[in-house]
Structures are given as structure tokens and as C-alpha cells.
Design a protein around this motif. Structure first.
Motif, PDB file in Angstrom:
ATOM      1  N   THR A 289     -22.660  -8.813   4.639  1.00 50.00           N
ATOM      2  CA  THR A 289     -21.261  -8.459   4.817  1.00 50.00           C
ATOM      3  C   THR A 289     -20.972  -8.283   6.301  1.00 50.00           C
ATOM      4  O   THR A 289     -21.897  -8.153   7.118  1.00 50.00           O
ATOM      5  N   GLN A 290     -19.697  -8.254   6.650  1.00 50.23           N
ATOM      6  CA  GLN A 290     -19.287  -8.092   8.044  1.00 50.23           C
ATOM      7  C   GLN A 290     -18.462  -6.821   8.188  1.00 50.23           C
ATOM      8  O   GLN A 290     -17.662  -6.477   7.305  1.00 50.23           O
ATOM      9  N   VAL A 291     -18.665  -6.112   9.273  1.00 47.64           N
ATOM     10  CA  VAL A 291     -17.873  -4.927   9.560  1.00 47.64           C
ATOM     11  C   VAL A 291     -16.464  -5.369   9.977  1.00 47.64           C
ATOM     12  O   VAL A 291     -16.303  -6.204  10.868  1.00 47.64           O
ATOM     13  N   ILE A 292     -15.442  -4.814   9.291  1.00 46.08           N
ATOM     14  CA  ILE A 292     -14.051  -5.104   9.667  1.00 46.08           C
ATOM     15  C   ILE A 292     -13.562  -4.085  10.687  1.00 46.08           C
ATOM     16  O   ILE A 292     -13.041  -4.438  11.742  1.00 46.08           O
ATOM     17  N   TYR A 293     -13.724  -2.799  10.358  1.00 46.17           N
ATOM     18  CA  TYR A 293     -13.254  -1.723  11.237  1.00 46.17           C
ATOM     19  C   TYR A 293     -14.296  -0.623  11.302  1.00 46.17           C
ATOM     20  O   TYR A 293     -15.064  -0.392  10.368  1.00 46.17           O
ATOM     21  N   VAL A 294     -14.292   0.089  12.421  1.00 49.15           N
ATOM     22  CA  VAL A 294     -14.986   1.378  12.541  1.00 49.15           C
ATOM     23  C   VAL A 294     -13.891   2.424  12.661  1.00 49.15           C
ATOM     24  O   VAL A 294     -13.102   2.407  13.611  1.00 49.15           O
ATOM     25  N   LYS A 295     -13.810   3.305  11.672  1.00 48.21           N
ATOM     26  CA  LYS A 295     -12.711   4.264  11.580  1.00 48.21           C
ATOM     27  C   LYS A 295     -13.236   5.678  11.796  1.00 48.21           C
ATOM     28  O   LYS A 295     -14.189   6.096  11.134  1.00 48.21           O
ATOM     29  N   GLU A 296     -12.606   6.393  12.705  1.00 47.01           N
ATOM     30  CA  GLU A 296     -12.945   7.791  12.918  1.00 47.01           C
ATOM     31  C   GLU A 296     -12.097   8.647  11.984  1.00 47.01           C
ATOM     32  O   GLU A 296     -10.869   8.605  12.024  1.00 47.01           O
ATOM     33  N   GLY A 297     -12.739   9.422  11.140  1.00 47.71           N
ATOM     34  CA  GLY A 297     -12.039  10.275  10.196  1.00 47.71           C
ATOM     35  C   GLY A 297     -12.170  11.732  10.559  1.00 47.71           C
ATOM     36  O   GLY A 297     -12.739  12.101  11.593  1.00 47.71           O
ATOM     37  N   GLU A 298     -11.648  12.582   9.689  1.00 52.86           N
ATOM     38  CA  GLU A 298     -11.723  14.026   9.893  1.00 52.86           C
ATOM     39  C   GLU A 298     -13.077  14.515   9.401  1.00 52.86           C
ATOM     40  O   GLU A 298     -13.314  14.645   8.203  1.00 52.86           O
ATOM     41  N   GLY A 299     -13.989  14.736  10.318  1.00 50.61           N
ATOM     42  CA  GLY A 299     -15.315  15.234   9.944  1.00 50.61           C
ATOM     43  C   GLY A 299     -16.288  14.151   9.530  1.00 50.61           C
ATOM     44  O   GLY A 299     -17.444  14.458   9.243  1.00 50.61           O
ATOM     45  N   ARG A 300     -15.860  12.894   9.473  1.00 53.03           N
ATOM     46  CA  ARG A 300     -16.778  11.812   9.139  1.00 53.03           C
ATOM     47  C   ARG A 300     -16.211  10.498   9.656  1.00 53.03           C
ATOM     48  O   ARG A 300     -15.000  10.347   9.784  1.00 53.03           O
ATOM     49  N   ASP A 301     -17.103   9.551   9.920  1.00 52.99           N
ATOM     50  CA  ASP A 301     -16.703   8.235  10.396  1.00 52.99           C
ATOM     51  C   ASP A 301     -17.037   7.201   9.328  1.00 52.99           C
ATOM     52  O   ASP A 301     -17.953   7.387   8.506  1.00 52.99           O
ATOM     53  N   PHE A 302     -16.287   6.093   9.361  1.00 51.96           N
ATOM     54  CA  PHE A 302     -16.413   5.084   8.326  1.00 51.96           C
ATOM     55  C   PHE A 302     -16.698   3.717   8.934  1.00 51.96           C
ATOM     56  O   PHE A 302     -16.107   3.345   9.955  1.00 51.96           O
ATOM     57  N   LEU A 303     -17.597   2.979   8.301  1.00 51.72           N
ATOM     58  CA  LEU A 303     -17.733   1.548   8.534  1.00 51.72           C
ATOM     59  C   LEU A 303     -17.055   0.859   7.366  1.00 51.72           C
ATOM     60  O   LEU A 303     -17.491   0.984   6.214  1.00 51.72           O
ATOM     61  N   ILE A 304     -15.965   0.155   7.633  1.00 51.71           N
ATOM     62  CA  ILE A 304     -15.240  -0.572   6.597  1.00 51.71           C
ATOM     63  C   ILE A 304     -15.690  -2.024   6.661  1.00 51.71           C
ATOM     64  O   ILE A 304     -15.523  -2.688   7.687  1.00 51.71           O
ATOM     65  N   VAL A 305     -16.290  -2.495   5.559  1.00 51.66           N
ATOM     66  CA  VAL A 305     -16.887  -3.828   5.539  1.00 51.66           C
ATOM     67  C   VAL A 305     -16.094  -4.738   4.601  1.00 51.66           C
ATOM     68  O   VAL A 305     -15.263  -4.277   3.821  1.00 51.66           O
ATOM     69  N   ASP A 306     -16.364  -6.046   4.681  1.00 53.41           N
ATOM     70  CA  ASP A 306     -15.574  -6.974   3.861  1.00 53.41           C
ATOM     71  C   ASP A 306     -16.143  -7.181   2.463  1.00 53.41           C
ATOM     72  O   ASP A 306     -15.531  -7.870   1.639  1.00 53.41           O
ATOM     73  N   ALA A 307     -17.297  -6.606   2.147  1.00 51.07           N
ATOM     74  CA  ALA A 307     -17.778  -6.566   0.764  1.00 51.07           C
ATOM     75  C   ALA A 307     -17.204  -5.331   0.084  1.00 51.07           C
ATOM     76  O   ALA A 307     -16.827  -4.358   0.749  1.00 51.07           O
ATOM     77  N   ALA A 308     -17.144  -5.366  -1.244  1.00 48.24           N
ATOM     78  CA  ALA A 308     -16.529  -4.260  -1.977  1.00 48.24           C
ATOM     79  C   ALA A 308     -17.275  -4.019  -3.283  1.00 48.24           C
ATOM     80  O   ALA A 308     -18.211  -4.743  -3.635  1.00 48.24           O
ATOM     81  N   MET A 309     -16.818  -2.995  -3.999  1.00 46.14           N
ATOM     82  CA  MET A 309     -17.464  -2.620  -5.251  1.00 46.14           C
ATOM     83  C   MET A 309     -17.406  -3.742  -6.284  1.00 46.14           C
ATOM     84  O   MET A 309     -18.266  -3.808  -7.169  1.00 46.14           O
ATOM     85  N   ASN A 310     -16.423  -4.626  -6.194  1.00 46.17           N
ATOM     86  CA  ASN A 310     -16.385  -5.736  -7.142  1.00 46.17           C
ATOM     87  C   ASN A 310     -17.499  -6.746  -6.857  1.00 46.17           C
ATOM     88  O   ASN A 310     -17.912  -7.490  -7.748  1.00 46.17           O
ATOM     89  N   ASP A 311     -18.002  -6.767  -5.625  1.00 43.56           N
ATOM     90  CA  ASP A 311     -19.099  -7.666  -5.253  1.00 43.56           C
ATOM     91  C   ASP A 311     -20.454  -7.059  -5.597  1.00 43.56           C
ATOM     92  O   ASP A 311     -21.356  -7.770  -6.050  1.00 43.56           O
ATOM     93  N   LEU A 312     -20.623  -5.778  -5.365  1.00 42.64           N
ATOM     94  CA  LEU A 312     -21.861  -5.059  -5.655  1.00 42.64           C
ATOM     95  C   LEU A 312     -21.468  -3.710  -6.244  1.00 42.64           C
ATOM     96  O   LEU A 312     -21.112  -2.780  -5.511  1.00 42.64           O
ATOM     97  N   ILE A 313     -21.531  -3.604  -7.562  1.00 43.49           N
ATOM     98  CA  ILE A 313     -21.009  -2.425  -8.239  1.00 43.49           C
ATOM     99  C   ILE A 313     -22.063  -1.346  -8.463  1.00 43.49           C
ATOM    100  O   ILE A 313     -21.748  -0.215  -8.849  1.00 43.49           O
ATOM    101  N   ARG A 314     -23.319  -1.620  -8.182  1.00 43.61           N
ATOM    102  CA  ARG A 314     -24.375  -0.663  -8.499  1.00 43.61           C
ATOM    103  C   ARG A 314     -24.165   0.716  -7.851  1.00 43.61           C
ATOM    104  O   ARG A 314     -24.356   1.738  -8.513  1.00 43.61           O
TER     105      ARG A 314
END
Length: 427
Positions: A289-314
Motif C-alpha cells: 500500500t502507499q501512504v496518502i497522508y500523515v495526519k497529526e491528531g489530538e494525542g495521536r498521529d495517523f498514517l492514512i494509506v490507500d488500502a482499506a478494510m475491504n482489501d484486508l479485513i482481518r
């Protein structure tokens, strides 16, 4: 062991740089190693060397035709659980005598299809199913080979959603009723009993539950033979786990599993059937997968990638863990920081990892989800109208797309609009 290793600072699949494949097919995608699939099948086959046996790949783990054809060429049988899987096995060149039909809800149509096309045996899950198989076989003028799946009431110590051998699970006939059901089966004209079937769950990381179940099977074999039944096959199911977290202790090896089978069942002189799926396919595949955004959140940071739960639901379904690594090897001593790794689907459950320590990564960087070869692509969907992602296989320095990504137009054109709905969507 798998064949996804860093070489000269870049993750390779066998001899192909993963980034090269990503550039050719786009992200996200599944990627399988033919060498790893081959090695893992042979480990099971060699573990039972000297014992009359058949390794039937449990194709619910990963059922792409390229994977099935590769394994069929190695001599694998197939464990199927639906008419569609039966059709896939036959299309991959697996002869009927190497196909075992399992599953708790076989329909009349599926039973007839397998009897017409040929199969090794039905693994019968219930008395109503036994009656249906008998009726269909008599109507067709054939004899259906069957084993009866017994539920040994053994706790496999695995995730509740993949445990199958406890008394409260939907699978099999209670072992306390087995002799009575076998006696009834022997009276039927359309079936022939050939053995016993047992399967207690998936992702087992200890041999003790297997041993407990197989001892019960050995005892039952003696009882049934004393009752006059010909028990020539013992189908032991699958379930041997893989190391999703590399820091954890490794599960038992196939050679250790094979030795335990010899200890508990070797004296019975029966043919042994095993049905591994996860251990053959799991570490033979990754999702890229590829990283779309790096998002700074309140108390935690996020790597938002282009794969999703529909691709890998485990992870969403089982809280499953997957190692997630950069495709470009981090520099020695690179400082890690925690990220929640999430996909773009509008669900909080679309989260692959929480507070996962990751080296420095940024938008456009590629990540690989390890141990994604089993129950990844086969459980994928088009939720949020996201196309099914490609599957790719490598062998040595070659790679090929073995299932392409559909276009939006292809997805839309699968739907039909009834004539009573007015308007012209294309206008």
C-alpha cells in the motif's frame, strides 16, 4: 521462512524489487511468492514422508487460479467448501480423486456437481447432510464416499471466531454420538464410509490441542473397526498457525506436527489426510500500500494509506496483527514513533494498527503488510465502491498480474436497472 527480504536497501519479492511492481500495477495490491508457496507445501509433504498420505490445500485461504495451479502441479489435493471452490479446483487441473469436499451447508446442487465431476470424499458434518448425500447419490445411481466429521470437544486455544472443535461450535457430529451415526451410515445404500474427519480450528500455535483431538480419533477408530466399519482414512484437518508477530515465539514446525501424527496415529495403518491452508499461503503473500497522508491528531498521529478494510479485513474482523514495514529499508538507528495506520473507508473499524512504532515515512512511501497471503484477497470486497485490488505473483526475477484491478465502468456495468425505473442514468 519467506522470500520477502531487503536487498540493497529495498524490499524484494524473490529477485524483484517490490517498488518496481508497484510502479507497474499501482497500489494497493497483493503479492505472492511462488518459491514460498512451493517450499511450504513441500514442508508438509516431507513431514509425512514414509506415511501413506495426501496433503490437501485448504483453498479458502487463497484461491487464485495461479496459486491453485502451482500447488496442483506439486501434487497437492484440494480441500473445498463450496461449489465455487470445487469448480476452481477442477479448473486448476486437480483430479476428482484429490478433492475433499468439506463445509457445514452443502446444497443438493453442490453434492450432485461433485458426484458427477468426481471427488475423493465428502466430509459429512451432520445427520441431515448424510441423508441428503445418500438421497442424491441414489438418485444418480452412484455411491458417495464419505467420512463423518466428529467434534471432539477440544479447546484449540485460538480466537473464538476460528475455533471449530468445541461442543458449542456448529461443526461436526458430537463424538459421543459417532458410533450410532456410523451405524446408520452403514445402513444407507447411497454412501460408503471410508474414514473419520476432525478439524478443531485455525491458527493453532501449540501441538497439545491437536494431540488431544487425535487421541480421541485413535480411540474412536478402534471402536468403529470393532463395530465392523472399514476406517481406511483419517482426515485430520488443518489449523497449524504462522508467526504473525516476528517477535513472538514460533509456532510448531510442520516436521514437528508430522512427528506428532506418527506418534498418535501411525500404528493404525490408515491413510492420513491433512488440510493446511494458512501455513502454506500466509507468509507467501504481502499486501503493498502507499501512504496518502500523515495526519497529526489530538494525542495521536495517523498514517492514512490507500488500502482499506475491504482489501484486508482481518484486523477489523479479528483484531489481527500484521507486521507493517517500509518498502525502502529504514536507515540504521532511524528513530521510530507511534502511528495509527488507517485506511480511507468511512468506518472507525478501518484501522490496521494502533500506536504502531514506525520509522520515518511520508506521503508517497510504500508499506508492506506481511503475512497477508492467507484470508486476505479471498475475503476482500468492493465496499465503498472500491475496486478489488490486483493480485501479482513472482517467480525468480519475473512477475505477472494474476488478477487485474477492474475499472469503475466494469464494476458499474455488472448492475442492471429494471425497466420500471425511469430516467436515463447515462444522459
Amino acid at each position: 521462512m519467506d522470500h520477502f527480504l531487503y536487498r540493497d536497501g529495498a524490499l524484494h519479492a524473490e529477485d524483484v524489487p517490490v517498488a518496481e511492481i508497484a510502479a507497474a500495477v499501482g497500489t494497493p495490491f497483493y503479492l505472492y511468492s511462488a518459491a514460498t508457496l512451493t517450499r511450504h507445501f513441500r514442508l508438509f509433504d516431507e513431514a509425512l514422508e514414509g506415511v501413506d498420505h495426501l496433503v490437501c490445500y485448504a483453498m479458502k485461504a487463497a484461491s487464485n487460479q495461479a496459486i491453485l495451479t502451482l500447488l496442483a502441479g506439486l501434487g497437492a489435493g484440494m480441500d473445498v467448501v463450496s461449489g465455487g471452490e470445487y469448480a476452481r479446483a477442477k479448473a486448476a487441473g486437480v483430479p476428482g480423486e484429490r478433492i475433499v469436499f468439506s463445509g457445514v451447508g452443502k446444497t443438493r446442487e453442490e453434492i450432485a456437481t461433485a458426484l458427477a465431476g468426481g471427488l475423493r470424499q465428502f466430509n459429512v458434518e451432520s445427520e441431515p447432510e448424510l441423508a441428503e448425500i445418500d438421497a442424491v447419490a441414489r438418485q444418480m445411481g452412484v455411491i458417495a464416499p464419505v467420512t463423518l466429521r466428529v467434534n471432539p470437544d477440544v479447546d484449540a486455544k485460538t480466537h473464538a471466531k476460528i475455533a471449530t472443535g468445541k461442543s458449542e461450535n456448529k461443526f461436526g457430529i458430537p463424538i459421543a454420538r459417532a458410533r450410532a451415526v456410523y451405524a446408520h451410515a452403514a445402513s444407507l445404500q447411497g454412501v460408503k464410509v471410508v474414514g473419520i474427519d476432525v478439524h478443531i480450528g485455525s491458527q493453532l500455535t501449540d501441538l497439545a490441542p491437536f494431540r488431544a483431538a487425535y487421541r480421541k480419533v485413535a480411540e474412536l477408530t478402534g471402536q468403529l473397526r470393532a463395530d465392523g466399519h472399514e476406517i481406511s482414512r483419517l482426515d485430520l484437518g488443518g489449523g497449524l498457525g504462522i508467526p504473525y508477530e516476528r517477535s513472538n515465539s514460533a509456532p510448531p514446525l510442520p516436521v514437528e506436527y508430522g512427528a506428532m501424527i506418527r506418534e498418535e496415529l501411525g500404528h493404525l495403518g490408515a491413510q492420513i489426510e491433512i488440510e493446511p491452508g494458512r501455513l502454506i499461503a500466509g507468509n507467501a503473500g504481502i499486501m503493498v500500500t502507499q501512504v496518502i497522508y500523515v495526519k497529526e491528531g489530538e494525542g495521536r498521529d495517523f498514517l492514512i494509506v490507500d488500502a482499506a478494510m475491504n482489501d484486508l479485513i482481518r484486523p477489523a474482523m479479528y483484531d489481527a496483527y500484521h507486521d507493517i514495514v517500509p518498502v525502502i529499508e529504514p536507515a540504521p538507528g532511524a528513530e521510530s514513533r507511534p502511528y495509527d495506520i488507517v485506511g480511507p473507508v468511512c468506518e472507525t473499524g478501518d484501522t490496521f494498527a494502533r500506536a504502531r512504532a514506525m520509522p520515518p515515512v511520508g506521503p508517497g512511501d510504500l508499506l508492506a503488510f506481511r503475512s497477508a497471503g492467507a484470508y486476505g484477497a479471498v475475503m476482500a470486497s468492493e465496499y465503498n465502491a472500491r475496486p478489488m485490488i490486483p493480485e501479482v505473483m513472482v517467480q525468480g526475477d519475473q512477475f505477472a498480474v494474476i488478477r487485474r484491478r477492474p475499472t469503475f465502468d466494469e464494476m458499474i456495468k455488472r448492475d442492471t436497472i429494471p425497466p420500471w425505473i425511469g430516467g436515463n442514468p447515462a444522459a
